[in-house]
Structures are given as C-alpha cells and as structure tokens.
Design an enzyme around this catalytic site. Structure first.
Site, PDB file in Angstrom:
ATOM      1  CD  GLU A  73      -3.344   0.663   1.656  1.00  0.00           C
ATOM      2  OE1 GLU A  73      -3.479  -0.406   2.244  1.00  0.00           O
ATOM      3  OE2 GLU A  73      -4.284   1.452   1.465  1.00  0.00           O
ATOM      4  CD  GLU A 110      -4.588  -0.514   8.819  1.00  0.00           C
ATOM      5  OE1 GLU A 110      -3.878  -1.541   8.771  1.00  0.00           O
ATOM      6  OE2 GLU A 110      -5.151  -0.027   7.827  1.00  0.00           O
TER       7      GLU A 110
HETATM    8  C1  BGC Z   1      -5.338   2.799   4.326  1.00  0.00           C
HETATM    9  C2  BGC Z   1      -5.699   3.972   5.165  1.00  0.00           C
HETATM   10  C3  BGC Z   1      -6.679   4.820   4.489  1.00  0.00           C
HETATM   11  C4  BGC Z   1      -7.871   3.982   4.274  1.00  0.00           C
HETATM   12  C5  BGC Z   1      -9.024   4.695   3.677  1.00  0.00           C
HETATM   13  C6  BGC Z   1      -6.545   2.017   4.030  1.00  0.00           C
HETATM   14  O1  BGC Z   1      -6.299   0.973   3.178  1.00  0.00           O
HETATM   15  O2  BGC Z   1      -4.351   2.039   4.918  1.00  0.00           O
HETATM   16  O3  BGC Z   1      -4.880   4.372   6.089  1.00  0.00           O
HETATM   17  O4  BGC Z   1      -6.924   6.035   5.051  1.00  0.00           O
HETATM   18  O5  BGC Z   1      -7.568   2.823   3.528  1.00  0.00           O
HETATM   19  O6  BGC Z   1     -10.070   3.873   3.585  1.00  0.00           O
END
Ligand code: BGC
Length: 896
Positions: free
Chosen positions: A486, A752
């Site tokens: 990501e 997260e």
């Molecule tokens: C990310 C985030 C992001 C989010 C939004 C995720 O996959 O890691 O930090 O803000 O998607 O939906």
C-alpha cells in the site's frame, strides 16, 4: 511590563539562516526565495529581546560580501521585527549562480546590533528549458509476475584539462537513481528524485561536487531502478503505473579556475549494463548477486567492452524543477537485540523496534551461496515471522554471496517495515552472531524539533511510538503504512497527523512538496483525491480525506507563518469548497466515503458516525478555514463569501443532525467531538453536547471510540470543554480500546487498529492490519499543547501559549519544541500542593503563561512575587489559572 534588563546592551547571535526553509540549499528555482533567521540571546538571564530592524546584504561571492560589496542586494535598514519569509528582492540570479547573504539585526534603542555569518543559496536551473541533458536508460527487460526488474548501471567518462573552481550536478530520473562520481556516491540521498505524479511534476536534485572531480580523467555513473515510477505500487499487483521504461538524466556544470565553463550531460554516448542488482522493487525487495559486481564501474579507466549503448527516451512532459524538500536518508542504525531459531536453520533477528528501512547483512560464506532475508513486524506464537499482513508485498531480499571473506551487503532501491529479520541459507550447523544483522533506518531527513518526557513510563513509550510512526511514514510523501502493498499518500491519515508531525519535526519543506502532489492529483471538478500522488486509485471527494487539501496548508501556515503555501494553493483550495457546495443536497454531504475509518465497536470499518454528518461537518470546517485563508491573503470579498457559506453549512448541519436537546445524530463520540471542535452548534447548545460527549465516553467504560477522523480532535476537545480529567483517563487507559492497550501488548509503533494484536485473541483482521500506521498517533499534538503546554497563538509561534495542564497520575513533564522562531520549552512538576514551571521563550516572541493558582499573589517567578518580576506582567485570572505575559527569556514560576 517592566524590562529591567532593558537598559543594558544585549548579547545576540543571529543563527539558523535559511532560504526556503533550508540551510544553504544547492538549487532554488523559486523566483523570490524567502529568507529567514533566528535570534539567540547569548546571555541566559536576558529577557524581552526583540528585533526592531534588519538589513540584508547579498553578494555574488563570499569575498565580496565580507568586503562590504553587496552587488546583488542591499535591503537597507528595514524597520521591522520580521525574521521570517522575507522575500529576496535583489538582482535576478542566473542559473547556478550563488547568492551569498548575511543579515544584521538591530534591537530597540540601540540595545543590540548583530551580524550573522554569511550563508548562501544557489539558483537552480530556474527554467526547464535550461535542462539540456538527454534522458537515457537501458531497455527494460520483461519481468515475471510478482518479480522486480533489474537495476541499470549507466556510465560515461570525461577528461578535465584545467583545475576546477566549482562544480555542481543536477540529476533526475523517471524511476529511482543513485548517482556516482569517481567511485563515490554523490550525496546521501535514497529514492531520488522522490515520489510525484511523474506525468505532471518531476524533481531534480543538485549536489555540489567540487571536491569529487579530478583534473584529468573522471567517471560519472548512475544506478537506475523502477522506483515508484515503474515498480509495483499499491495492492492491485500493478507495475508501470506511470511508465514502464525508467530513464535517467544528469547535467554536470563545471566552472574552471580560469572562469571558463564546461557542461557534461547524459546522452547517447553513455554506456549501460545490468549488473549485480537482478531485482529492485520497493514492495518486492532486492535480489543482489555479489558475484556480478563490477568493481570500478564508476571510476575512470574501467573497461566498457561488455557494456551496451544506452537508449534515449523522450523528454518527460512533466514540469521539471528543483526538489524543494529534504531527501530520504539513512538516519540511524539499530543493533540486533536477540537471535532465535524457531525452526532448524531459520534464524530470526529481533531489532527491538518496529522500523522502516532495510537490513545490512554481515556474512562470510561461499561463492554463490544464497542467503534470504525476510521481514516482519510481528512474530507468530511459534516465533516464526508473521507476514500475512504484508499482503502481496514480497518484502524479501536475496543475496548470492561472492565468497572468499567477510561481505557487507545491503539491498538497493527497496525498503521494508519490520522489527524482525529472518535469515535462511546459512551454512548447515552455523549459529549466527547478533552482529550479522543491523537495521538501517531511512526516512525523509527532516530536522527533529520536538522532544517530550513525563513521569508516566507508558506515556513516554506512547511518545516514542508516535515518533517512530512518523519516521516510518514520512518517506518522501506522508504514507499510511510502510510495509504492506500500500504505502500510499492517504490524505485522511496525513491531515489527521499533520499537526502532530509539526510538533516532532520541521515538516514545512516536506509539505511544501506534498501539497504540490495534492494539487497535481486534484480532479478537474475540484475534488481532492483519497491519495496523493494519484496512482492506482481514483477515489476523490471524500470527507476528511479530500479536506487534507485545505487542512494541511492551513496547518503549515499556523505553525510556520507561511502565507505562500496558502497563496500557492488558494485556487485549488477554493475549487474544493465550490465542489462541495455544488455536489451536496441542500448543503448536506452525501452518504459515502470512509466514515470515521476503523472506529471500534462499529459494524464495519467505516465507523458508526453517519457519513453525511461527517461530510457536512468537514464541509463547514474547511469552508471556515478557507474564509480565514482568504482574510490572511487580503481577499476580503472571498472571505465574506466563504464566511456566509460556512454559516449556512452550520445551519444545515444543525437542522439535519442536531436536536434541540443537544442530541447529535448517530450519538457517536466523533459526532459530538466534531460538532464541538469545529464549533458547529450555537453556543447555548454547547453545554448539552459537552455533557453528552462525556456520557458517550462513560458509556464505553471510559474508553475512546474514535476512528481516524475523531481521534486527533478527541483530546483537544476534552481540554477545550474543561474535561482534562477525562482526557487523562483515556490517556492512561490500558484496556481496549486505548493507546495503552497497544503498549501493554508490546507496540513500539502506532498500530492501524486499536486491536491490531491482542495477547488473548491474537492478530486482528489480516486484510488490513498494519503495525505502523500513524493516524492514532495524532494524540501527539495534545501531548505538546496541553500536557506539556506548548502551543502557538496565531500563525508561526510569534505569540506562544504556555499552558501545561497537569492531570491524572502525571506529576512531571518536560518538552521542548524548536519553533520557527527558536526553541520553546516547558518543564513542570507537581509536588503536593506545589507547582513549578520552567519555561523558555525564544527571542522576538511573546508568550502568555498559565499557572494554576488561586490568585496571582500565590505565584512567584525566580523567587519574587510574579507580578513584580522583571519582564513579567499579570494579565488576568482564568479558570483557576493566573495568566502572565512575558517576552523572550527563561522563567521559573512557582505556585502553592
Ligand atoms: C489505508 C488507510 C486509508 C484507508 C481509507 C486504508 O487501506 O491504509 O490508512 O486512510 O484505507 O479507507
């Protein structure tokens, strides 16, 4: 206010001369670069030091400047207390021209006059048409799915017949490059030229290479890899999002001692080869075959017999300009803490800290021996690596050894997020030493500004986790995470964390750069995107994500007093407001977006706060910031229009979501927090909402329930409504969900999810479970502003608020913040009924200091009644605090 030291002459130093935020930048393409400096008092007891006037002198050489010949600019004496963002108004510079400058500052009534040491900046290419070098590469070979491409090696030689007075090199790439000159790496940068939308903006880096050149034969070379341009980005398994053929371009400018000039550029005469780097990719990792190394390839006299002619590519259409930020560099090395062998022949090295970068391998082995390094943030119960959360990121470095002695090997053009390194492929029966693996920490090399320490060990660990979260995720762009497939510039995360980021490091250049990415990504309809640079994702217009386009420049203005970032992005910011106005229904934003992302207790990842409510709250907030932006820039008509719009949006918000009894639809913590923090409800209704917010927290057993959008507002809101008691309760919690919960479960970075891992339930949802995601670390801003009590009052820390708020079981706290005006610090202690506060206020600023006390008479400063102390003025009593005004200096308040 009495200034008892006022009569004496003050000893002053003028330090930290900066041009466009940087110390002696090598390439500035800004037309009117902004200069700044910091005043430092040499005498620690001096107070109230203020600049009354300045004079800047600029010359084409240091000698001329020191000889008093300001042939480029003499500002004359300017009566002003400004020390920042002063636009150069001298002669236009030629490309590559140096501008040497110094400033003399004057105090009031001749109290001081001090001249800085000379500093300089160098003009960049100024106009893209001054880039004469060709774009070269080696035809990119086909690459198997899931694999990375090899790095190309490019080289050329040239002879210098005369001594060199000065030389500098500009280099850029579609891809990532590392530049070499006469056998040495040029600069300390990694991943240059950085991550942008390469279709629109492309940066070059410049290095002074005077000391690297030889009279006689010289060699220049570069390694070129896919990088963000052509490598994998994101989770869709896609390479080549911006282009498939990496290209490199460089222009070496030489000024000989006799005044003649010479330019060496990349071109069709260069040669190339694929060497030891068989694969290099950010997500997949690196494959390095040390047997294929080509010693001397970057030095003169190397035999190019086996090398091929390079290909030349078209000149990129993107705007080519000097990189405005700080490069990614190695900033630290971490030693292995322990080594385990969870399975025979599988060794796991624990660095004790979740970090971002790579590992250096120190090994003695046999020719062709294949040693494989894999990386993970966490371990499975059996001690093996937990890599499921990396998703499709292979994050593996493979080395084929040269053999015949000790080898030190590092991967190229890749980075990983990890605490643990698994090593396999060692000789049977070997038991490696801890020193086999060293962690190499890399990130954008921003200067550290904030330190923090308090009497609560868990809170100190939280602070450390926040810092590491920032280090890992400020890597050329602000990313969501550094480890899985990501690593994108998620806007919501960036705006939630930006104010905290500004406490910890000097982020002004970093955001100067990223705001261009944000604007480059903006759609023609005015919607800011979900991620910037825009790459594989097309989402846009999402509440709290798109709003980064307004919140971030506003924050940079607040922290650094930088109006130019507002000016530069003003049109883009207002397009976003217009977009919201046009696309809502009766000013209510749609039921879409990411909601209060990852709020706990909710039915899905998007939290329980109604999305139209979040969207409308952000609409009102961004419009309010827009109105203020317009005022700051003197665009009063626009300001009035935005003010009126913001008022209408607030009305719509109240109509749609707020009941007359103060209930806010959705009844989530975040809904109440936003209504309060963004000042969306009438004052008369605030007490009702305040009460309900606290009830919501109590209903969760005194736990927070905020996601990405609620979390950075939570603590400042509690403080604002006078409920520091609740804020401390949340801060000190160790049960789910809380910051402390991750810490008692072993976190060394911010996770997260509030439950990314628990000792009883194990790992959270593997589909999305990063252990280095800074959004929840946005509590850092409150730790500075409220716990330690350092904040700005208005733009640029010109007026400072010192307002520590002791609470919970915290009895001592100490923080320092190197503001754009110089260091501010506090140190407070609470013993029984005695409160002491040491504060340092930088020169040329003023501060209000809030000291808990029943009356001003209960407060002393430096052992004397505070209201009679030199340079201290009592202002008022406010909520149980005595408030004093002070100028620069060191203070020691005490109250009983
Ligand atoms: C990310 C985030 C992001 C989010 C939004 C995720 O996959 O890691 O930090 O803000 O998607 O939906």
């Amino acid at each position: 206010m009495q200034w008892s030291h006022a009569a004496s002459t003050q000893a002053i130093r003028v330090a930290k001369l900066r041009c466009e935020y940087l110390a002696e930048p090598c390439a500035v393409d800004v037309a009117r670069p902004r200069l700044g400096w910091v005043l430092e008092g040499a005498d620690p007891s001096a107070r109230g030091i203020r600049q009354a006037a300045y004079q800047i002198r600029a010359a084409s050489s240091e000698e001329a400047l020191l000889a008093g010949r300001a042939d480029l600019w003499d500002s004359g004496r300017v009566d002003s207390d400004e020390t920042l963002h002063i636009e150069y108004a001298g002669k236009a510079l030629a490309p590559g021209q140096e501008c040497w400058w110094q400033v003399t500052v004057f105090g009031r009534d001749g109290r001081f006059a001090a001249t800085s040491r000379p500093s300089r900046w160098t003009a960049g290419i100024l106009e893209p048409s001054n880039w004469k070098a060709e774009w070269i590469g080696l035809k990119a070979p086909p690459v198997a799915a899931g694999a990375g491409a090899p790095a190309a090696f490019l080289r050329s030689e040239f002879t210098l017949e005369k001594p060199v007075r000065r030389a500098w090199v500009h280099a850029a790439a579609l891809g990532n490059y590392e530049l070499r000159l006469n056998g040495k790496k040029v600069g300390r940068d990694f991943f240059a030229p950085g991550y942008t939308d390469y279709r629109k903006t492309l940066y070059y880096q410049t290095h002074d290479v005077t000391g690297l050149l030889n009279e006689g034969p010289n060699a220049i070379g570069a390694m070129l890899a896919d990088g963000w341009y052509a490598g994998y980005i994101g989770w869709k398994g896609r390479r080549g999002v911006f282009g498939e053929q990496p290209l490199f371009s460089a222009q070496l400018e030489i000024e000989h001692a006799d005044g003649t000039r010479r330019r060496i550029t990349t071109g069709s005469g260069w040669k190339g080869a694929f060497g030891p780097i068989l694969e290099a990719d950010h997500l997949m990792g690196c494959v390095h075959d040390a047997r294929k190394e080509m010693p001397g390839w970057d030095a003169a006299g190397f035999s190019e017999a086996a090398w091929q002619p390079v290909i030349t590519g078209e000149k990129p259409a993107a705007r080519l300009t000097a990189f405005p930020g700080e490069p990614v560099r190695k900033t630290q090395e971490l030693e292995t803490r322990s080594v385990s062998e969870p399975k025979p022949g599988v060794f796991v090295f624990d660095l004790g800290q979740n970090m971002v970068g790579w590992a250096r391998l120190k090994i003695t082995g046999t020719p062709g021996q294949k040693v494989v390094l894999r990386f993970a943030e966490m371990l499975n119960d059996d001690g093996t690596l937990y890599t499921a959360n990396l998703r499709s990121a292979r994050a593996t470095d493979t080395f084929f050894l040269k053999g015949g002695g000790e080898e030190l090997l590092e991967p190229s053009f890749t980075f990983h997020g990890f605490r643990y390194v698994e090593v396999t492929g060692l000789a049977a029966g070997s038991k490696p030493e801890a020193s086999m693996i060293t962690g190499i920490v890399v990130h954008s090399d921003l200067s550290r500004t904030g330190s923090f320490e308090c009497s609560h060990p868990m809170v100190n660990q939280l602070f450390s986790n926040i810092v590491w979260g920032m280090r890992g995720n400020y890597l050329d762009i602000p990313t969501d995470c550094p480890q899985r497939d990501e690593r994108m510039g998620w806007m919501g995360d960036a705006q939630a964390f930006v104010r905290t980021g500004a406490c910890l490091m000097d982020i002004a250049p970093f955001f100067t750069k990223w705001m261009v990415d944000v604007e480059d990504a903006q759609g023609g309809d005015g919607a800011f995107t979900d991620v910037a640079p825009r790459g594989i994702l097309d989402g846009a217009g999402v509440a709290g994500w798109a709003d980064a386009g307004v919140v971030c420049p506003w924050t940079i203005y607040q922290v650094y007093g930088d109006k130019r970032i507002l000016e530069r992005h003003y049109a883009a910011m207002s397009r976003w407001i217009d977009y919201m106005e046009k696309t809502g229904k009766d000013l209510i934003r749609p039921d879409s977006g990411y909601g209060d992302w990852l709020a706990p207790f909710a039915k899905d990842n998007k939290g329980d706060t109604p999305k139209p409510l979040l969207g409308t709250a952000y609409f009102a907030y961004s419009t309010d910031l827009m109105a203020r932006t317009a005022r700051v820039l003197g665009k009063h008509e626009d300001a009035a229009r935005f003010e009126a719009l913001a008022a209408k949006v607030r009305e719509a918000f109240n109509r749609e979501f707020v009941s007359p009894d103060g209930t806010v639809k959705g009844e989530s913590q975040t809904a109440y927090i936003m209504a309060l923090r963004f000042r969306l409800v009438p004052d008369a209704l605030r007490p009702a909402l305040e009460k309900r917010l606290v009830e919501q927290i109590e209903a969760r057993g005194w736990h927070l329930a905020t996601g990405f959008l609620g979390v950075n507002l939570l603590m400042p809101t509690l403080t604002e409504i006078g409920r520091d008691d609740v804020a401390y309760r949340l801060l000190e919690n160790t049960t789910y969900p809380s910051w402390g919960y991750s810490i008692v479960n072993g976190a060394t970075t911010i996770w997260e999810r509030w439950n990314s891992y628990t000792k009883d339930k194990g790992f959270g949802d593997v589909g999305m479970n990063s252990f280095n995601h800074y959004a929840y670390g946005s509590v850092g801003e409150w730790m500075f502003s409220s716990l330690a009590g350092i904040d700005t009052d208005g733009p640029g820390f010109r007026r400072i608020v010192i307002h520590p708020r002791p609470g919970g079981s915290v009895k001592f706290a100490k923080a320092s913040y190197d503001s754009i005006h110089g260091p501010v610090s506090t140190e407070w202690r609470l013993e029984e009924k005695r409160f002491t506060l040491k504060a340092v206020i930088p020169c040329n600023t003023t501060a209000t200091v809030h000291v808990p006390a029943g009356s001003p008479d209960a407060v002393t400063e430096g052992g004397r009644p505070a209201s009679t102390a030199a340079g201290v003025e009592f202002l008022r009593m406010e909520s149980g605090k005595a408030v004093f005004a002070v100028g620069s200096g060191r203070y020691e308040f005490e109250s009983r």
